[in-house]
Design a protein around this motif. Structure first.
Motif, PDB file in Angstrom:
ATOM      1  N   THR A  52      25.580  14.816 -26.624  1.00  0.00           N
ATOM      2  CA  THR A  52      25.355  13.599 -25.969  1.00  0.00           C
ATOM      3  C   THR A  52      26.333  12.725 -25.855  1.00  0.00           C
ATOM      4  O   THR A  52      26.225  11.966 -24.742  1.00  0.00           O
ATOM      5  N   LYS A  65      15.873   8.908 -25.371  1.00  0.00           N
ATOM      6  CA  LYS A  65      15.503  10.142 -25.616  1.00  0.00           C
ATOM      7  C   LYS A  65      14.458  10.360 -26.760  1.00  0.00           C
ATOM      8  O   LYS A  65      13.703  11.162 -26.933  1.00  0.00           O
ATOM      9  N   GLY A  83      26.766  13.462 -22.119  1.00  0.00           N
ATOM     10  CA  GLY A  83      26.032  12.325 -21.602  1.00  0.00           C
ATOM     11  C   GLY A  83      26.463  11.177 -21.046  1.00  0.00           C
ATOM     12  O   GLY A  83      26.116  10.671 -19.826  1.00  0.00           O
ATOM     13  N   THR A 105      15.189  10.531 -30.301  1.00  0.00           N
ATOM     14  CA  THR A 105      15.811  11.247 -31.277  1.00  0.00           C
ATOM     15  C   THR A 105      15.079  10.959 -32.478  1.00  0.00           C
ATOM     16  O   THR A 105      14.512   9.832 -32.455  1.00  0.00           O
ATOM     17  N   GLU A 147      24.434  10.048 -30.516  1.00  0.00           N
ATOM     18  CA  GLU A 147      24.462  10.536 -32.146  1.00  0.00           C
ATOM     19  C   GLU A 147      25.565   9.548 -32.615  1.00  0.00           C
ATOM     20  O   GLU A 147      26.624   9.412 -32.365  1.00  0.00           O
ATOM     21  N   ASP A 154      16.758  11.708 -21.304  1.00  0.00           N
ATOM     22  CA  ASP A 154      18.012  12.035 -22.216  1.00  0.00           C
ATOM     23  C   ASP A 154      19.148  12.013 -21.231  1.00  0.00           C
ATOM     24  O   ASP A 154      19.235  12.270 -19.994  1.00  0.00           O
ATOM     25  N   SER A 171      21.877  13.274 -21.171  1.00  0.00           N
ATOM     26  CA  SER A 171      22.661  14.394 -20.832  1.00  0.00           C
ATOM     27  C   SER A 171      21.761  15.244 -20.045  1.00  0.00           C
ATOM     28  O   SER A 171      22.425  16.504 -19.870  1.00  0.00           O
TER      29      SER A 171
END
Ligand code: NAD
Ligand code: TDX
Length: 339
Positions: free
Chosen positions: A100, A34, A104, A36, A84, A59, A61
């Motif tokens: 996540t 993703k 996810g 991040t 994360e 992503d 999720s």
């Protein structure tokens, strides 16, 4: 084989991408990330020219994006690093970790169920076992140790492990799980202990040690983690959990003093600050199962690994200088000012 590495633009995932490209030249490695704050395309720069590598921004999720990944790339194997990953951020904002790390993972597992998969490997952590007391050096985490989490981060990782096992049993998805101790090495995001201390010391900034610095972590050089996952993919038993660690326990203060010593910086840079909430005391892995069943052994001792890591940060200043000059400054201010 088509191997999808989720979270491959982060610290361990990117090291795994490089490890697989080098050791499995017949496989295609697809990084799904993703991007991040912790993901960084510059980290994957050297992989981009390899014909066996592909990057897809997405992503875990997001169900639609994940299904598109399965339809277009037809993965044989998923190695799920995407998460994360920072305990301190989970204390600030738990919900993102649930989305996540739990949702996810469940969306990836749903896609495995719908489209089929040869192996789903969940990259978990020793933190799912909680912590061990400081005065019992004879105790270690084994695969049979109860899950007993302390932070929103570790609770979310334990939930993902439980879901992975449930999908394995209920839908016969061929899953494996690995639970590794603290990693260190190249491309480690500057918010974590070792890179933070190296970078602050290089910049003659204070080194914020939580509490007395007596908490103990069990450090593993990242390449040794990658070789363990590779072995599990090849020879690991479906449905099994494997602990990964190399008996390199150090207190935080020892780690910080070692870094200062190697860099020739004074210990007066150390600043003891308010402790982390719910701070786990000690992690220590018993790796007997993976050593005996799969013949895994770590190659890098802590004393070699920490020098290699410091050298990497010295040689790759532009990589981390870009990170710490951006949004990271707000994070640092929020986390450490008046602490
Ligand atoms: P990291 O934070 O450096 O990287 C995480 C990566 O995941 C980033 O590239 C990020 O962009 C990506 N990502 C985040 N949310 C995503 C989403 N919704 N969809 C797709 N990609 C997303 O983390 P790390 O330290 O490399 O850890 C990787 C994995 O290993 C995590 O699952 C972590 O729990 C586990 N682990 C880490 C350690 C450690 O010491 N760092 C030890 C044991 C296990
Ligand atoms: O500024 C700091 N000062 C400090 O004393 C930071 C960032 C950390 N610490 C302490 C807290 C921990 O006792 O250092 C130790 C290591 O901290 P982190 O680098 O945040 O790692 P930890 O909390 O142990 O979690 C790590 O290992 C397990 C990874 O971040 C997780 O993703 C992994 O699952």
């Amino acid at each position: 084989m088509n191997i999808v590495v989720t979270g491959g633009a982060g610290f361990i995932g990117s090291n795994f991408v490089y490890y697989m490209l080098e050791n499995h030249p017949d496989d295609k490695i697809i990084c799904y990330d993703k991007l991040t704050y912790a993901g960084n395309l510059e980290t994957l720069e050297k992989a981009q020219s390899n014909k066996n590598f592909k990057f897809i921004k997405g992503d875990i999720s997001n169900r639609e994006e994940v299904e598109k990944l399965f339809i277009e790339e037809k993965p044989d194997v998923i190695v799920n690093f995407a998460a994360e990953s920072h305990v301190d951020r989970s204390i600030e904002e738990p919900e993102l970790f649930l989305k996540t790390n739990i949702i996810g993972t469940s969306i990836l597992l749903d896609a495995c169920k719908k489209f089929g998969i040869k192996r789903f490997h969940q990259v978990s952590t020793d933190e799912v076992y909680g912590d061990l007391p400081l005065d019992r050096p004879d105790l270690f985490f084994t695969e049979k140790t109860n899950l007993h989490t302390s932070s929103p981060y570790s609770a979310s990782k334990a939930s993902a492990d439980l879901l992975t096992m449930a999908y394995g049993r209920t839908y016969n998805i061929p899953i494996t799980i690995s639970r590794c101790s603290n990693n260190y090495g190249p491309y480690h995001f500057p918010e974590k202990l070792i890179p933070l201390m190296i970078i602050n010391a290089l910049n003659d900034k204070k080194l914020p040690v939580y509490g007395e610095g007596l908490n103990v972590r069990d450090w593993l050089y990242v390449e040794d983690h990658c070789s363990a996952i590779d072995l599990i993919l090849q020879n690991g038993k479906v449905g099994e959990v494997y602990n990964i660690g190399g008996h390199n326990e150090r207190s935080n203060i020892e780690v910080v003093e070692t870094i200062l010593h190697i860099l020739g910086k004074p210990e007066t840079l150390i600043e003891h600050v308010t402790d982390r909430k719910g701070h786990d005391l000690r992690y220590a892995i018993d790796p007997t199962k993976i050593e005996e069943e799969l013949g895994w052994t770590p190659k890098t001792s802590f004393s070699d690994g920490i020098r290699k890591t410091i050298d990497w940060y010295l040689e790759n200043k532009s990589w981390w200088e870009k990170i710490i000059s951006g949004e990271y400054q707000n994070y640092y201010e929020r986390m450490y000012s008046n602490r």
